[in-house]
Design a protein around this motif. Structure first.
Motif, mmCIF file in Angstrom:
data_model
loop_
_atom_site.group_PDB
_atom_site.id
_atom_site.type_symbol
_atom_site.label_atom_id
_atom_site.label_comp_id
_atom_site.label_asym_id
_atom_site.label_seq_id
_atom_site.Cartn_x
_atom_site.Cartn_y
_atom_site.Cartn_z
ATOM 1 N N GLY A 1 0.807 -1.211 0.000
ATOM 2 C CA GLY A 1 0.000 0.000 0.000
ATOM 3 C C GLY A 1 0.836 1.254 0.000
ATOM 4 O O GLY A 1 0.495 2.254 -0.657
ATOM 5 N N GLN A 2 1.950 1.238 0.731
ATOM 6 C CA GLN A 2 2.843 2.397 0.740
ATOM 7 C C GLN A 2 3.497 2.597 -0.624
ATOM 8 O O GLN A 2 3.689 3.739 -1.071
ATOM 9 C CB GLN A 2 3.908 2.207 1.824
ATOM 10 N N LYS A 3 3.830 1.499 -1.306
ATOM 11 C CA LYS A 3 4.388 1.615 -2.659
ATOM 12 C C LYS A 3 3.372 2.227 -3.608
ATOM 13 O O LYS A 3 3.737 2.985 -4.523
ATOM 14 C CB LYS A 3 4.825 0.242 -3.158
ATOM 15 N N GLN A 4 2.094 1.901 -3.398
ATOM 16 C CA GLN A 4 1.062 2.485 -4.232
ATOM 17 C C GLN A 4 1.005 4.005 -4.034
ATOM 18 O O GLN A 4 0.880 4.765 -4.991
ATOM 19 C CB GLN A 4 -0.282 1.856 -3.872
ATOM 20 N N ARG A 5 1.117 4.445 -2.789
ATOM 21 C CA ARG A 5 1.150 5.879 -2.505
ATOM 22 C C ARG A 5 2.385 6.530 -3.125
ATOM 23 O O ARG A 5 2.321 7.634 -3.669
ATOM 24 C CB ARG A 5 1.148 6.111 -0.996
ATOM 25 N N LEU A 6 3.532 5.836 -3.026
ATOM 26 C CA LEU A 6 4.772 6.372 -3.587
ATOM 27 C C LEU A 6 4.661 6.538 -5.096
ATOM 28 O O LEU A 6 5.069 7.575 -5.654
ATOM 29 C CB LEU A 6 5.942 5.445 -3.240
ATOM 30 N N ALA A 7 4.123 5.527 -5.767
ATOM 31 C CA ALA A 7 3.993 5.603 -7.219
ATOM 32 C C ALA A 7 3.084 6.764 -7.622
ATOM 33 O O ALA A 7 3.355 7.480 -8.591
ATOM 34 C CB ALA A 7 3.451 4.281 -7.763
ATOM 35 N N LEU A 8 2.010 6.970 -6.868
ATOM 36 C CA LEU A 8 1.117 8.080 -7.168
ATOM 37 C C LEU A 8 1.815 9.417 -6.927
ATOM 38 O O LEU A 8 1.681 10.355 -7.725
ATOM 39 C CB LEU A 8 -0.151 7.983 -6.323
ATOM 40 N N ALA A 9 2.579 9.511 -5.838
ATOM 41 C CA ALA A 9 3.318 10.749 -5.564
ATOM 42 C C ALA A 9 4.293 11.066 -6.698
ATOM 43 O O ALA A 9 4.460 12.235 -7.082
ATOM 44 C CB ALA A 9 4.071 10.632 -4.236
ATOM 45 N N SER A 10 4.930 10.042 -7.248
ATOM 46 C CA SER A 10 5.880 10.244 -8.343
ATOM 47 C C SER A 10 5.198 10.818 -9.579
ATOM 48 O O SER A 10 5.771 11.646 -10.291
ATOM 49 C CB SER A 10 6.556 8.912 -8.698
ATOM 50 N N ILE A 11 3.951 10.366 -9.830
ATOM 51 C CA ILE A 11 3.183 10.897 -10.954
ATOM 52 C C ILE A 11 2.752 12.343 -10.683
ATOM 53 O O ILE A 11 2.884 13.223 -11.533
ATOM 54 C CB ILE A 11 1.948 10.024 -11.219
ATOM 55 N N LEU A 12 2.264 12.599 -9.469
ATOM 56 C CA LEU A 12 1.777 13.940 -9.136
ATOM 57 C C LEU A 12 2.893 14.979 -9.226
ATOM 58 O O LEU A 12 2.660 16.125 -9.618
ATOM 59 C CB LEU A 12 1.170 13.943 -7.731
ATOM 60 N N ALA A 13 4.118 14.575 -8.851
ATOM 61 C CA ALA A 13 5.245 15.512 -8.882
ATOM 62 C C ALA A 13 5.600 15.953 -10.300
ATOM 63 O O ALA A 13 6.252 16.983 -10.495
ATOM 64 C CB ALA A 13 6.464 14.878 -8.221
ATOM 65 N N MET A 14 5.170 15.201 -11.303
ATOM 66 C CA MET A 14 5.424 15.566 -12.698
ATOM 67 C C MET A 14 4.423 16.598 -13.208
ATOM 68 O O MET A 14 4.620 17.169 -14.279
ATOM 69 C CB MET A 14 5.359 14.312 -13.578
ATOM 70 N N ALA A 15 3.338 16.846 -12.449
ATOM 71 C CA ALA A 15 2.283 17.789 -12.845
ATOM 72 C C ALA A 15 1.822 17.537 -14.277
ATOM 73 O O ALA A 15 1.835 18.441 -15.126
ATOM 74 C CB ALA A 15 2.764 19.221 -12.687
ATOM 75 N N PRO A 16 1.366 16.315 -14.586
ATOM 76 C CA PRO A 16 0.950 16.021 -15.960
ATOM 77 C C PRO A 16 -0.355 16.712 -16.318
ATOM 78 O O PRO A 16 -1.194 17.000 -15.455
ATOM 79 C CB PRO A 16 0.774 14.492 -15.943
ATOM 80 N N GLY A 17 -0.555 16.963 -17.607
ATOM 81 C CA GLY A 17 -1.814 17.545 -18.073
ATOM 82 C C GLY A 17 -2.935 16.531 -18.127
ATOM 83 O O GLY A 17 -4.114 16.895 -18.150
ATOM 84 N N LEU A 18 -2.572 15.251 -18.192
ATOM 85 C CA LEU A 18 -3.540 14.158 -18.176
ATOM 86 C C LEU A 18 -3.112 13.170 -17.113
ATOM 87 O O LEU A 18 -2.029 12.590 -17.205
ATOM 88 C CB LEU A 18 -3.618 13.471 -19.544
ATOM 89 N N LEU A 19 -3.929 12.973 -16.097
ATOM 90 C CA LEU A 19 -3.629 12.073 -14.997
ATOM 91 C C LEU A 19 -4.400 10.768 -15.218
ATOM 92 O O LEU A 19 -5.641 10.765 -15.229
ATOM 93 C CB LEU A 19 -4.030 12.712 -13.668
ATOM 94 N N LEU A 20 -3.676 9.676 -15.417
ATOM 95 C CA LEU A 20 -4.254 8.360 -15.684
ATOM 96 C C LEU A 20 -4.010 7.469 -14.475
ATOM 97 O O LEU A 20 -2.864 7.135 -14.172
ATOM 98 C CB LEU A 20 -3.613 7.736 -16.930
ATOM 99 N N LEU A 21 -5.064 7.088 -13.778
ATOM 100 C CA LEU A 21 -4.948 6.296 -12.562
ATOM 101 C C LEU A 21 -5.616 4.950 -12.779
ATOM 102 O O LEU A 21 -6.825 4.880 -13.036
ATOM 103 C CB LEU A 21 -5.588 7.020 -11.378
ATOM 104 N N ASP A 22 -4.852 3.875 -12.673
ATOM 105 C CA ASP A 22 -5.366 2.519 -12.887
ATOM 106 C C ASP A 22 -5.479 1.812 -11.545
ATOM 107 O O ASP A 22 -4.481 1.348 -10.999
ATOM 108 C CB ASP A 22 -4.436 1.754 -13.837
ATOM 109 N N GLU A 23 -6.689 1.737 -11.007
ATOM 110 C CA GLU A 23 -6.961 1.124 -9.699
ATOM 111 C C GLU A 23 -6.052 1.739 -8.612
ATOM 112 O O GLU A 23 -5.304 1.030 -7.939
ATOM 113 C CB GLU A 23 -6.743 -0.395 -9.763
#
Length: 503
Positions: free
Chosen positions: A147-169
């Protein structure tokens, strides 16, 4: 965190067929998503939701070996020509964690995008705070729970400030509090950046209030529904179609298999006495004083917050980690002359005694086809070719894998991979089956079939089923007992309304 430049998405009769597969993973999909729109993408397990997200992230194309039909565009460009505009959170967080320290991992994507150094670390701190991962920047990524790895992976995406955020489960392996925390963090980021969102979740209640629109993929091609959440999820004319397709509908009753008759005179299989477990041989104990006896036909759900040690306990019970302290002893009925210490058993001895389904299905795939994967364990256990064939066909039929027997396991959807990983362990008929998040990625129909199959395994084969899970409906349906893990200790209690009937 900087504002994003929200992305417009357009699909025209788009489809994708994986290399080596006869059927298309997605076919005939058409829609337009406006910049800044928030979309919940639904559909049955295997309908192609993950495939569509991978294509939007630019990781699918003719050069990857598949076949594309129609068009898919981000701001008018093919996704492969717009890499960096979309950030994708994969179903398996382990597959996108590349660095050894938490801070470096979150900074990695932003560094690759050329973000100024001072701004990178502002983004790192903001992203970690958003997802509720409160560990030092130097904390080892390998020491995090699933679960913590899932949070880490999401944080890594958020830090990129993408224009399209794709979240798979994004919340599949999180405890109930974590689900709400992640949803709220995504909402804060969207409010701040204005990014476009496409989120895939089977359990939709937590996200229905966040999104503007729901798109439902039809497993046979095209769209099953498309519109505002209140219309798609509540209108009588669409609810019946969605329920038939296996979509989890808010407010709908969970249809569970009937309770099993009580099991009597069951043999002891495995006993833990003052057991202490640790994630690494020399690491600190994450859980102590576990006292537990598993009997033939038992059902045990291991629950608790992320990082509490649930998966570590399961791996220790399964003989894959050595106990940090205390005793873990197999009874003569389970050991069958292999010795009383599961961690000393060879893999050939484990396969028919204790079968473990890992949190990440890919970690246990060994062959190049679904058929070979299902046959591997029974063949190693010495079963005849006819027995193996019958086992493969029955499990494939029950778990809706019959049309995928020639497919490479790594090309399956997340839900299909999970069902295959469970089926590979069921194929060897172990005395104890250990499952880490067994209902991950399942639609309502495959969820019911999985529960029914495991319940039958308890009743007919006397298999003890141990599940690490945050799925309350699953533990209630399967019955038995709950081992609540929290703050370094564990406490047994009934599983819920079904416990008395199925125990």
């Amino acid at each position: 965190m900087s504002a994003a430049n929200p992305v417009a998405v357009a699909a025209r009769d788009w489809g994708w067929r994986h290399a080596g597969r006869k059927a298309q993973a997605v076919a005939g999909v058409s829609f337009d998503i406006s910049p800044g729109e928030r979309v919940l993408l639904l559909g049955a397990s295997g309908a192609g939701k993950s495939t569509l997200q991978h294509a939007l992230a630019g990781v699918l194309g003719e050069d990857t070996g598949g076949t594309e039909t129609g068009t898919l565009r981000l701001d008018g460009a093919h996704p492969q020509a717009a890499r960096g505009r979309a950030g994708l959170l994969l179903q398996d967080p382990d597959s996108q964690i590349v660095l050894s320290r938490v801070g470096d991992e979150v900074a990695f994507g932003a560094e690759n995008l050329g973000v100024p150094r001072a701004e990178i670390w502002e983004r790192v701190h903001a992203a970690l705070d958003d997802v509720g991962l409160r560990v030092p920047l130097g904390h080892p990524t390998a020491a995090l729970s699933g679960g913590q790895k899932q949070r880490l992976a999401l944080a890594s995406i958020l830090a990129m400030a993408p224009g399209l955020l794709l979240l798979d489960e994004p919340t599949a392996n999180l405890d109930p509090d974590g689900v709400l925390e992640i949803r709220d963090s995504v909402e804060r980021v969207l409010d701040r950046t204005g990014a476009t969102l496409i989120v895939v979740e089977h359990r939709v209640a937590a996200w229905a209030q966040l999104v503007d629109r729901v798109i439902v993929l039809d497993a046979g091609g095209g769209l099953l529904a498309d519109g505002p959440p209140q219309e798609v999820l509540t209108a009588e004319r669409t609810r019946s179609r969605l329920a038939e397709a296996g979509v989890w509908l808010p407010g709908a009753a969970v249809d569970v298999p009937p309770p099993l008759p009580a099991l009597r005179s069951a043999e002891d299989l495995l006993t833990a006495d003052g057991l202490e477990v640790a994630r690494t041989p020399r690491g600190p104990a994450v859980l102590t004083g576990v006292d537990l006896t598993l009997k033939a036909g038992d059902a045990l759900g291991i629950t608790g917050p992320n990082g509490a040690g649930k998966s570590t306990l399961a791996l220790t019970l399964g003989g894959l980690l050595r106990p940090r302290g205390g005793q873990l002893s197999a009874s003569p009925a389970l050991a069958r002359e292999a010795g009383s210490t599961p961690s000393k058993w060879k893999s050939a001895q484990l396969v028919t005694r204790i079968g473990t389904v890992f949190q990440e299905p890919e970690h246990q795939f060994l062959t190049g086809s679904v058929r070979d994967e299902l046959a591997f364990g029974p063949l190693r256990a010495g079963r005849s070719e006819s027995e193996v064939r019958d086992t493969v066909e029955e499990l494939a039929h029950r778990l809706k894998l019959s049309g995928l027997l020639q497919a490479n396991p790594f090309t399956l959807s997340g839900g299909e991979k999970r069902r295959l990983s469970v089926a590979t362990m069921l194929a060897t008929s172990p005395d104890i089956l250990l499952l880490d998040e067994p209902t991950f990625g399942q639609d309502a129909n495959t969820w019911r079939e999985l529960v029914s199959l495991l319940a039958r395994q308890r009743r007919d084969a006397g298999c003890a089923v141990v599940s690490v899970t945050h799925d309350r409906e699953f533990t209630e349906a399967l019955g038995g007992r709950i081992l609540q893990v929290q703050e370094g200790c564990a406490r047994l209690q009934p599983a819920g309304p079904a416990a008395g009937a199925a125990a």
